[in-house]
Every structure is written in structure tokens, then in C-alpha cells.
Design an enzyme around this catalytic site. Sequence first.
Site, PDB file in Angstrom:
ATOM      1  N   TRP A 129      -7.554  -4.640  -5.913  1.00  0.00           N
ATOM      2  CA  TRP A 129      -6.129  -4.981  -5.902  1.00  0.00           C
ATOM      3  C   TRP A 129      -5.525  -4.871  -4.516  1.00  0.00           C
ATOM      4  CZ3 TRP A 129      -1.746  -1.157  -6.869  1.00  0.00           C
ATOM      5  CH2 TRP A 129      -2.104   0.142  -6.441  1.00  0.00           C
ATOM      6  N   ASP A 130      -6.230  -4.130  -3.631  1.00  0.00           N
ATOM      7  CA  ASP A 130      -5.803  -4.020  -2.239  1.00  0.00           C
ATOM      8  C   ASP A 130      -5.474  -5.404  -1.677  1.00  0.00           C
ATOM      9  OD1 ASP A 130      -7.698  -2.084  -3.156  1.00  0.00           O
ATOM     10  OD2 ASP A 130      -7.875  -1.268  -1.143  1.00  0.00           O
ATOM     11  N   LYS A 144      -3.269  11.277  -7.038  1.00  0.00           N
ATOM     12  CA  LYS A 144      -4.075  10.878  -5.893  1.00  0.00           C
ATOM     13  C   LYS A 144      -3.257  10.087  -4.889  1.00  0.00           C
ATOM     14  CE  LYS A 144      -8.357   8.293  -4.983  1.00  0.00           C
ATOM     15  NZ  LYS A 144      -9.252   7.289  -5.561  1.00  0.00           N
ATOM     16  N   GLN A 145      -2.348   9.267  -5.418  1.00  0.00           N
ATOM     17  CA  GLN A 145      -1.647   8.320  -4.534  1.00  0.00           C
ATOM     18  C   GLN A 145      -0.419   7.804  -5.253  1.00  0.00           C
ATOM     19  OE1 GLN A 145      -5.246   5.831  -5.456  1.00  0.00           O
ATOM     20  NE2 GLN A 145      -3.865   4.224  -4.737  1.00  0.00           N
ATOM     21  N   GLU A 200      -5.785   7.467  -9.582  1.00  0.00           N
ATOM     22  CA  GLU A 200      -7.064   7.489 -10.304  1.00  0.00           C
ATOM     23  C   GLU A 200      -7.514   8.884 -10.721  1.00  0.00           C
ATOM     24  OE1 GLU A 200      -9.401   5.340  -7.506  1.00  0.00           O
ATOM     25  OE2 GLU A 200      -8.786   3.388  -8.284  1.00  0.00           O
TER      26      GLU A 200
END
Lengths: 786, 786
Positions: free
Chosen positions: A362-363, A613-614, A500
Site C-alpha cells: 500500500w506504500d 506500531k504506527q 500491524e
Amino acid sequence: MEGYTATGSAYVVVPDEIVGISSEEWLLRKRGFRRSARHIQITETLLTLGNGYLNLRGGLEERPPGHSSGLYISGIYDKSEADVEEMVRCPLWTDLTLWSEGEAFCLSGCSRVEHEQVLDMKKGILHRTTTYRHASGRILTLETLRMVMMHNVHLGCMLVTITPRNFSGSLRVFSGLDGEVCNRGFFEGEMLKHLQLEKIERGRHFMYLEMKTREQGIRIAEAASWRLVSSPMHQLKWEPRIYGERFTSEITIDVRKGESYSFEKLAVVTTSREVPEKEMMKDSICRLRSFVKRGVRAEIEEHVGAWEKLWKQADVVVEGDWEAQRAIRFNIYQLLINSPRTPTGIGAKFLSSEGYMGHVFWDTEIFILPFYIYNFPESARQMLLYRYNTLPGARKNARNMGYRGAKYAWESATTGEDVTPRFASKLERTIRFIYTGREEDHIVSDVIFGLERYFRVTGDEAFLFDYGLEMIFLTARFWASRVVDAGDRYEIRCVIGPDEFHEHVDNNAYTNYLVKWHLNLAVMLFRYIGKTHPDLLDNLAVRLELTGEEVDSWLEVSRGLKLSRDRESGLIEQFDGYFDLRDYELSRFDRSGHPVLPRGVTYRNIQSTQLIKQADVLMLLLLFPHAFSQKEIIANFTYYEKRTVHKSSLSHCIHAMMGIRAKKRLRAYSFFMKTALFDLDNLHKNTDLGIHAAAVGGTWQAVIYGFGGLSIKSDRLALNPWLPKKWRSLSFSVHWRSRAVDVTVFHNRVAVLIHSDEEENIPLSLYRKMYMVTTNMKTELPYCAS
Amino acid sequence: MEGYTATGSAYVVVPDEIVGISSEEWLLRKRGFRRSARHIQITETLLTLGNGYLNLRGGLEERPPGHSSGLYISGIYDKSEADVEEMVRCPLWTDLTLWSEGEAFCLSGCSRVEHEQVLDMKKGILHRTTTYRHASGRILTLETLRMVMMHNVHLGCMLVTITPRNFSGSLRVFSGLDGEVCNRGFFEGEMLKHLQLEKIERGRHFMYLEMKTREQGIRIAEAASWRLVSSPMHQLKWEPRIYGERFTSEITIDVRKGESYSFEKLAVVTTSREVPEKEMMKDSICRLRSFVKRGVRAEIEEHVGAWEKLWKQADVVVEGDWEAQRAIRFNIYQLLINSPRTPTGIGAKFLSSEGYMGHVFWDTEIFILPFYIYNFPESARQMLLYRYNTLPGARKNARNMGYRGAKYAWESATTGEDVTPRFASKLERTIRFIYTGREEDHIVSDVIFGLERYFRVTGDEAFLFDYGLEMIFLTARFWASRVVDAGDRYEIRCVIGPDEFHEHVDNNAYTNYLVKWHLNLAVMLFRYIGKTHPDLLDNLAVRLELTGEEVDSWLEVSRGLKLSRDRESGLIEQFDGYFDLRDYELSRFDRSGHPVLPRGVTYRNIQSTQLIKQADVLMLLLLFPHAFSQKEIIANFTYYEKRTVHKSSLSHCIHAMMGIRAKKRLRAYSFFMKTALFDLDNLHKNTDLGIHAAAVGGTWQAVIYGFGGLSIKSDRLALNPWLPKKWRSLSFSVHWRSRAVDVTVFHNRVAVLIHSDEEENIPLSLYRKMYMVTTNMKTELPYCAS
């Protein structure tokens, strides 16, 4: 053709005005040499050259022990013994070794007098100057410059100058084509063989190597010419040597102390995707001949010219912050050397290395695509065409999971079928089953988000009609089959969101909101196109067996999809039950500013905490800037930022942009610099494995969307800029609906110049105000970033 | 299945009575280790194992720098980047490396406490015992034994015992299947890639590697199982590792000082010539499973039994000369491990290495074949079948040169088309054009000579009818088109005889006489078969478009072919004008007894002298022992022996045999020992490149034809023995017309025992006397070798 004459300055035929090193803010200098494999490889990654068709890592010509030199061609994947197909390391044409008295000049073995590599990002040229002292005491200076041509992606060249400093005598010079290349394997030191040798041929003036990927049979051909050019009277014949899959030429020259000897290597790289298999050798030799005939100078001039044009469009100038300026340039450079020329996805490490096996995540649409949409819409179109071309694979993915429609793969390669590996060594070196391929379904709508953004900015209706609608409808159909009817509402269960750490969660807010939007978009388009282009829609509906009823059901799902948005606090729960998890706030940081896990929390049990995580909810707020109130932005930023471990290169840039919106500006700048220096400072200690493409794309977004405050609001450009104190100004250009827009942001005003074929007045929002800007006239508008 | 228990003696499950080392006269011991590549490779060559299907060089398991370990499978050739097709070095299954504290135990790097390899030629087993001291001071004993099975050529096994002498701790053990193999290239250090990786698979109990030759696409599959067998309770799982084309398993064990750890490796090797391509993996795993199930002990017992049978037939016993006995055994061992199982030629270096690229020369029929004819007629038949199968290639060779019929290639490989390389680095390191492929035509009749000899000894009419006649007629037709009609006679111009110093010569005596005989044989057979089997001949004549007139013309050529035989002196001139060349006699010898060229003669100008490389006229006298008088024999031996440089491994054995006939017996014995020790003493300094198969076959001939004096005279066995003084007796067995004949020669008598199903009296010549020998009864006959 004239010869180079060695008169101190290395290259007379290609004079300094063409290949000379640019001014300091365009340079990435790597001085000195450390023997560790990791350091060698980090430098290789950072000094990568490229032209969208291929990337060539900045490896040293003599390939010291521990090196990981590599050339990667866009879209060439192979499985063979690997778990899943992976980007193939291709043969190298840049090898060069110098031998004297039975020992090679090699940075690992010789003592160094001086060594520097300089990447000239303005011209796409890598320079090297090394003076080394051999075991025998012999001192020699090696200067090389090399490039892969931007104007003709199949060409490359390397100019070499050798100067013996304190000796005269015999020197053996080896250079060739190296097909002895393997990908890294799963375990330390393992190697996977993806290429097999098809042909080695040597002519009087050329060398030729042809290899084939073992699984798909794609052929890669390389041809090169190699000659001493400093004394054309004194032509030395090279002797061909075959070492298995390596071909090399050997020249023995008697060198004289203090004199310089220049060599020129011209190379051609093609694959059987562009050239019919049987003609590859003929074709390569032919390209090489005309390269030689035209001369290297002419080609380099075109190359440098092509770079100038690219920078004219893409450069972003920051006045007053040298470090930021250089980092921004570095990131844009990475985007320029990876600009797709054909329908290909962009991998999570670009083409710089084998990290993540060159897979497309998806980046690509969420982090990388915006740069191309605003700067090189044709490249953005190629990236989206890749997604269109992989629809058959996406349909298989859906069917394999028992769903309808098309499900874009979490990790995508040649066909679009999911190539997520089953296992990986994760944080804390445990080998774990990977669920992302099964559960991280937001990718499906991320692609459509990128597509919609492309259309909004470029207005490319043809693309929408020919490809886009099919992508949108088939993926909408997937979601309609994926959601669960929970009676009074719809839910999406068992997913992984951007964060994630938490697997198998229900109703991830980011995913659900995106799906709501996605289904709604599909319905709107279906209805709108039905009115404006009924024939087109009819044809498509027949082909996809799409009925009005089905589309109506999408709207129902879109409306009924669960989203937990607390009106009072403004907080959005990341997924069902998230707020009930053990709560921790991060308060300790290590020396490099990374958050440290609280006592008792490990990566094995982190799933049971609120630590993430993010950016996850923040991602959502970012993608839909006009859908959430300032209160919600502040509330969520404040809450989640404290709980984010940033164990992903995708996190910092989001926090930079959201920080600006939430008016945590100092914080935002710090996140921005982390993103911008992500690889330059080797923030995650794995730049040896390649450039973090999302951080690169995120850097550009943080500058343009964040500090520049650019967005699209109801079909017009909007600016909400804010500049860090030390920035005197920020200038950039974007394409918008076939117009070029030059923007310079100052602390209290913006200067806008919209280039257009027509004289017209274009609406522009600046904070809450709407202005009409006349095209082809520089307009200055005041603002106040409260 | 029981485990080996390590109790000092390594292998309890396979007890000493089976694998224990044989008595000293059966052994080839190589003690100590020298680091030079040449020494390592000489040892590898000498300790080669084999079973006719493949040869496995005696390389050390850790493959020290400079090694040239190799496995060669009969008849697998490939061209790729080579000048002409060459025998392919195949993947190895014998690799083993032991690592401790980050350093490998390797003979090149460690100091040696003790090291010995012992080839047990009686059982076809190679033993190794090494005790080495690691950089860390750790001392370890490694014992291995390995074999390739004689009773089932696809199987091999290796038993390994490791004993840490002065330490306890962790040891990493690597063993796998190594497909990272290349052939030697033309220039020093070059490597040619003939194999490409097709498949690497690992199961819980097996490893599998499949490769394919690049040009012809022959697949080679290897499967192996590898496990610790000394402590079956304590089963350690190995970790699979892939290094490009190498697969290896890694086991980490905690070893205790003084304890022994035994491993067992079972291997299977097949090719797609025996197994359909798609079934190779299944088939290999299946063979491996039943190998494992049956157990290594049972297979080794069969292997040792098979060897016992071979030696029972082939052994030659010399009493009183230990050195000769051991050398003879070594040479017979080489013949036993290369006995063809399928229609294949035997290369000039057997399957022991890549020397002469595995090509088949005249060595095969003239030097090597006799052993098989008399000992294993079925193998001889396979060798001749190879020549029959390559008739289409031979017909192409004739056509390419503008001739009719079939011309066997000077160098033959897969198809029989000539594969003589165009260039070679010859003596004195000059790179010269090679004329042998164009001119050394005696090969054509050499093949027919071998065929006739086979028929004479075995009486195999079926072979003659089905294959032999066609070979004889087509090659006769070649000669009839090759000869030149010189008015009153026929000539053969522009040839090379066995002596390759003289190129482009006319009427080489050896060639002309052989062709005379060959054409005469063809005519005789045509007429004889026409009477006895008219239908068979008719069919063949139609197929070959052969008429009586054509055959009559052969007789005319045979009768008219020039041969210079001086009745007075008895001398035969080697070729037209030979006696007019500058004359030299060799009188100086170097330390190893090699003749030294006279002053002023070099290998560049030797063509203009009477000095010859090897037996030429003497070859002729040897092949037709009853066609030349004793006077001629003595005259020619005396003349030519003085002018022969012996720069060929084919020369000494001829001089040994002719020396006996010429009654230069001491001389003969010295030539014999040179032949017998040719590789053991590395006489030509190139045993690293493989065994000299002609010298090996020549050794057997020198014993049986020379000392034993065996020949066939008008369809009966004849003996003209002579024993060197120190030989007390010489015993051997030969097959003759389906009967086994045991012969023991003493100085004044021979003992003969002819085994037969019937009671009959068989005529036997002993010197000038004729005896009738009753079968199945030992008969002693007196003789006097005057």
C-alpha cells in the site's frame, strides 16, 4: 573520436562543464571506508543510481568482501527456490579490478590514503576517487564516474582513470560482465539463484552476456565495450576470460609513474520484454555500436539535459535550512530515479535492493504515488495501470478467500496474486506466521484512494473510463462480499489495520471508513456515469455482470458500516475493544529518540496493549482532511501519538503532517526530519537492505501537504501553509489539471504562478479565504497561520 | 535399524569384516598433505572411485583451496561456451565441513597431527583419517569412508566419524549437495558453466538437487539422506540452507571430549537418460527411501561382493615383484571402475577428470578395449556399440571432408561428429592449430581393428551381423574414396600417423598397412557372408547401396596401396621421405629417464627431423605379430626406439611389448614399469588432469600380450611367454569363445586350465609347438624362451 588525454583532470573529451561535480547542496558525499558488510552496504544503498527502468547500487568497482552490489530491473521477478517470487538481482557491468604483483587493489585489503564517493544528485552521476597503498607499497589513484542514462534507459557508462603515484610497471586491468549474481536467501549468508546463463559471447569490440530468469524465462542481455582511451595510438587488445557465469576482459599495461590512463566502458541493458528473444544479441550489439559511434560525450550531454528537466519540475527549495534542503533533495532524487516508464508497481524499497523482495504494498498508492500525481502524472498513470493489469490476479485472490470481485494483494508482484511470504523473522528474531496477506485488506481501498486522487488532480477521464471504473466496481464488489451483516449494521471482522501489532481485529476504523468512502464512490460513479455516458456504463455493466440492485446494496453497506466515533471526546477507537486493552503511554526514549517499550511489554505480548506500531487512526484523519473537525484531530493526535512505537518507516511522516494540523508544530518538525533523514541517518538500522520508499514519498508529502499545506477541496486547490521558524521560504511546483502551478510560501504570504495556455481566473483557497488567481501572473497572497 | 556406536572403531553396524581395510598389496596409501593445487589434484585423480556409470575423484570432503573435486558421469557432454563439447563435471554429494568457533577444520588452514587417505582397491572403498589442530588449538579426528556402489551404480554412501580430542563444545556440521560446479576453461583459472540449476528441494529426511546440461538438456538428479547415527536417541534435525546452486544441511552438536560421533550419508545419482524427466525427483526419493530402509550394511555387502567377482575374473598375480604387482592392480582397478554398462566410449582419461574433455580417441580400441574383450566381453560389446551408434556422425564427417562412407572422428563425443578442438596449447606453450581432427585418419581402421579382434576372441556372430558388417563396409567405402590413384599404385596422402610430430605426411606405413588389411577384411567378409548368409548380405547391400563392383574395387585398392618395406634391411619407412629427414639419435636422458632433445632441436622444428613422438612403425608390427619376420622386428625396433621421444602415454607399453619380441628384455621391463607407474609416479607431470587410460590398458596388454605372450593365431590361442627374472610366476584368466582360461606362467612351464561346459580338446600353441589341452583339467606344459 578524440581520446581522453590525461592531464590531471580526468576526462577531457567529456569536459567538466558536463560531468563536473555540482554545488554542494546537490551532493551526497561518503568519505572514508569501513570494512563491515553493513557499512559497505549502507553506502551502496545511498549512492544508488537509476532511471526508472533500473537501479544500480553504488557498490565499489572492486567489490570488496561483504559488498552487495546489485542492479535491479523494474518488474523482473522470479520464484525458483524462494518462498514467493522476488525481485531479481541482475548481472553487473560495473566490475573493475586492478592487479599488480599478484595482488588486487581493494579497499578492504589495501591501506587507504584517501577515499571518497560523491553522488551528484543534480546530474545522476556517481563519482569516486580512491588513492590506495598496496601491500607491495605501490600507491595508485583510481577515479571513476558512472551513470545510467536518464534519456535512454538502456544505456550506461563508466569512465575510469588510473594514476600510479609512486611506481612504474605492469598492471593488469579486469573488467567485464558479471552474471554470477544471487539474491539474498532467507537465512544469513544464504543465496538464491534466479538467473541461468544463456550465452556469453565476445567479439573484437564487445562483450555480451545473456541470462534468463529460471521460473518465468525472462531474458536479460548486457553488452559492453571497454577500451583504453587515453592513448589511442597505443590500442591494447583485451583477452577474453570466462569464469562460469562471469565474463571478463584482461588488459595488461605497462604504466609509468605519475601518468594517467583512462578507460571507457559503455554498456547496454535490455530484457526480452522489450526485445524479441532471438534478436537480443543482435539488438544489443547494434545499440552498443551506435552508442560507441555517437560517442559518450553526446549521450552524457543528453543525460544531463534530461536530469535538468526533471529537477525543473520536481525540485523543492527550502531557504534557511540546509540540512532539510539536502535531505529533501535526496528524497526527491530517489523518486526521480524510480519514476516508472511502463506499467509497473513501485516496491517498498524502490529498485534499490531486495528488501521486501521488491514487492508492491500500500506504500505505493498512499505514500509514493502523490509525488508522481503532482509532478509526473504520466508516471502515476503507469503505476495505476499496473494495478489495472493485475486485476485478474486480484480476482483470483478474492476467489481463493471465498469472496467476490477483486482483492488487491497485500504484497503484489508480477501477476497481482498475493505473494506475501508465509513466514518472516520478525522483531525479536522470532520466525512467525505472517497474517498480513490474509487480513490487511485495507490495501484494496488504498489502491482506489490513489486512483481517485489521481483523477481529482489530473482530471484524466480517459483513464477513469478505460480502466478506473472497472477497478472501482470490482473492488467494491469484493467489499460487499467481505462485510458481515450484523443485523442493524455491517462489520468488517478479522482484519489488520495499518498498525500491524494488532492482528485479527474487528472494525478497524481506518479500514471501515475507507471502505465506506470506497463503496460510496462506486455508487456515485455508477449513477453519474450512467447519466453522462450511458453506453460506456452499459458495456461495462454487461462485462462485469453488474446490476443496479447490486450497486444499491453497496450504498446500503456503505451507510451501515460500523464506525466508532465518540462525539464527546472526539476520539475514534482504532478497532473494537481497543480502549479496553492494557494502557501504556510511552515516556522513555533511546539515544536516537526511538520510544522504548515500557517494562513488561515485549513484541510478543504487545498485541494485548494499546501500544501501536504506527499511525492508524491518524492515517484516516490525514487522508480525509475535510471530514474531521479540528477537535477530533487534536484529540486523536494527542491520544495516539503517545502510544505509537514508530516501528515502521510509514509512521513519522504521518505524524509530521498530523502534527502540523494539530498545531504540535515543533513535534511535527522533528517527525519530519526523522522521515527526511530516514535512510541518510539509517534510522531503522536497515538501510543496507534498501531505501524506505514510503518514507521518501512521505517526506515529499510532509513538505507539500504539511508545510505547504496543499490539498484539493471540492475540485479546487487549497493551501494551508506553515513554515518552521528557520525556513525563510519554501518553493515547489505541482501539476494540476494540465496546468503547472509554482508556489512559494513565506511566513506571511504565498506567491502563486499558474501557467496555463488560457488566460483565466482560477479559484484558490488559502486557509479560510477563497481567491481568484489569474493565470500566467505571479500573485502574492497574504495569510496568517494562527 | 541399529545405530553405529562409537567405540574407537568407527562403524559397528558395518563391521570391519565388511569395510575393513584389505591387505597391503591392495592398497594405495597417500599419507600427509601438501598445499599446492597440483599435489592436491594428483591425489584426487589417483584415489578416484567408480563403477563404470560414474567416477568420483578422491577429493577431500572439506575441499581445500586448489582442490578439483569432481564427479563425472559416463557420456554426459555439453558444449555451451567451450570450443567443442566436453565431459561435464557433475554435482558432488561428498562435501562435509566442520566448523568450530567460527573457523572450519580444513587441511589447508589447520596444522596436521596426522593425515592419510587409503584407497582399498579390492573393495572399491576410499578411507580417510585426519587429525587436525584448529587455529583455536582444538584437535579433532575425522574419519570417513566412502564408495560408489558397484552392484547398483546409482548409489553411493559415506560414513563419517568425528572425535574431538581435547575439547568439548559446540560443533557445526555441514553436508549437502553441491551443484556449484564448473569445468576448467581453456586458460588458467577459467571456468565453464555447463549445468544450470533446475530444482532444489528439501524434505524432512532428504535433500534433492536437479541440474540440467545447458546445451543438450540432460538432467542430473542427486538425492541424499544425512543423519547422525551414533546416538539414535538424540536425533538432531538439520537446518536446510541454500547457497545458490549449493544445498547444504547444518547440524549443531554439542560434542564431548573423547567421544565419537558417527554420521551416515546415503546418496542417489541418476540422469534423465535413465529416468523420465518428470519423474526424476519422485524416482530419486524412492530409490533413496529403499536404500535407507534396506540399510547401508546390506548394500555395502553387495558392493563388496560385486568387487570380489570382478577381481576373480580380472586379477593378474605376479609373484616376486611387489612393486609391479601393486602397479598392475592399480591399472586393473582403473579398468574395473570404468567398465561400460551402456553403449559408451571410454575417454582418454577415463571418467577421472576433464583432460582431453572426456573425448574418445583411438586409445579406446587399440589400448583399452583388449582388457574388456578378454575379461568382460559384454563391456567390450558396449564400447563397440557406441561406435555403431555414432555411424551417422561418422558419415557426416566423411561428407564434410568430401568423402564417401563413414569416417570415425579423431575425437568423438555424443554423436560421433568430430569434436577435435581447433586450437590447443601444445608443448612449449604455443597455441597451435590442431590438424589431428583433419588428418589422423588411422582412427577409422583402428576401430575396425578393435571390432575384428573382439569378434576373433568372442566369436560373437550376432554382433558382427547386426552391427559389425555395416561398420566395416561403410568405413571401407570411406577409404576407397580417400585414397589417391597414383597410376601404378594407390596412396594415402596428407595424414598424421600415430607419431604426431609429423603432420601432412604421405603414405604413413601404419595407416597404409591397416587400410590394406581393413579393405581386404571387408572384401573377405562380403564374399564369405554372401555365401553363408546371402539374405543378410542382400539386405545390407540394398540398405548401403553396395554392389559387387564396389567391393571388387576395394580389393584393388588394398592390393595396390603403397607400403615401403625394404626387404634387405627389413626397415619400414614411417612415411614417404622420412629417411631423408635430418637424423638424430637420442642419447641423453633427464633424471626421470625421459629422453632429452638434441641441441638445436625444439618442438617447433622437430617436424624436420627423424625424431618421433611415439611408436608408429612399431605399432604396426605389434598389431600384426604374425605378418612380420623376427628380422624386421629387430631392425625396426633398433632403428625407431633410438629416435622416439616418448612424449605420449601411448608409447612405453608398445615399446615394452615390442622389446620383448625383439628380445631387448631388460629394456622392455623398464618400459613396462614406466607404463605401469605412469600415473602412480606422475611420469608426464599431468596426472592432476586425469588417469592416462591408454597407459592403463597398455599395462594390461604388456603383461598379458608381452610377458604372458598371449595371441590369437588362426583361431587358436597362442602363448609365447617370457618372465622377468625376479617374477616367480604370472597368473591371469581370459575369456575365449565363451570359455574361461586360467593361465599361470612360470619360467620354464605354463599351467593351463580351460573351463568349459563340454569335455573337449582345445588346440594351444606354445612357442612353435601345438598342444591339445583337455578342458576342465589343469595341464602343465614346458617351454623354453630362448
